[in-house]
Scaffold this motif. Structure first.
Motif: not given
Length: 223
Positions: A21-35
């Motif tokens: 998120l710091w390097v790619y400030r305007s890009c999307t990050l998807v987090l796949y989590v159990r909780n």
């Protein structure tokens, strides 16, 4: 770029997510989590973060998470905390197979996986500290080590279909300022690497590899 991270609630997963998120400030990050409750608040509140809850055997949610993704980073793996009570079989390696099947179904080629020196590489040579750590962990948590070794094996079978990199990390030092941390990538016994790695430095190096693509089809140790 749209990045999908598995294992984002762990210490390395959180650092990798923040670095992205710091390097790619305007890009999307998807987090796949159990909780999602286990995620730190800064990731939950970031407008560029999409959180998808699901199990690693939930193919529908895995497919949903993979939509539009350019690269996948996995920080999944047994920690050894269960020691001799770690389940038999290879549950995490099996999860990797499902993840890679989903990647291929969505045309995603780039995979960066985090594991340990229990995964061996033909470029490795003898290193007493790393051999000691490997044998100690195998004695304390043999089923966990079998799972780790299986992770390396199943990823390497995908060389024709995926652009994978396996980063191996051993002992973690206390977190440090990445500007004052030099990360070395190499192989066991090469005179450059050792048994200690900085989590912060490793996270920075891993995100840089998304653009550099210097370690495709390789499995270096980070130290």
């Amino acid at each position: 770029m749209r990045l999908l991270i598995f294992g984002a609630t762990g210490s390395m997963g959180v650092l990798i997510a923040r670095e992205y998120l710091w390097v790619y400030r305007s890009c999307t990050l998807v987090l796949y989590v159990r909780n999602r409750a286990k995620l730190p608040q800064d990731l939950v509140e970031d407008r560029n973060v999409i959180i998808i809850e699901g199990e690693l055997d939930d193919m529908d949610n895995l497919s949903k998470a993979m939509e539009g993704v350019d690269a996948v980073i996995t920080a999944l793996g047994p920690t050894g905390r269960k020691g001799p009570f770690y389940p038999s079989g290879t549950p995490i390696a099996s999860a990797y197979i499902r993840i890679m099947v989903t990647m291929k179904g969505h045309g995603v080629r780039r995979l960066i996986a985090l594991t340990t020196p229990s995964v061996r590489d033909p470029e490795d040579h003898f290193s007493l500290p790393l051999v000691f750590l490997r044998k100690t962990f195998a004695t304390i948590a043999p089923n966990a080590v079998k799972d780790i070794v299986a992770i390396g094996r199943v990823i390497r079978t995908q060389q024709e279909e995926l652009d994978w990199t396996i980063f191996r990390l051993a002992l973690h030092s206390s977190d440090s300022d990445p500007e004052n941390c030099q990360v070395v990538a190499g192989y066991m016994g090469d005179g450059k690497t050792n048994a200690v790695s900085s989590r912060v430095g490793a996270a920075t190096f891993i995100i840089q590899e998304l653009d550099r693509r210097e370690w495709i089809w390789k499995s270096p140790i980070l130290s």
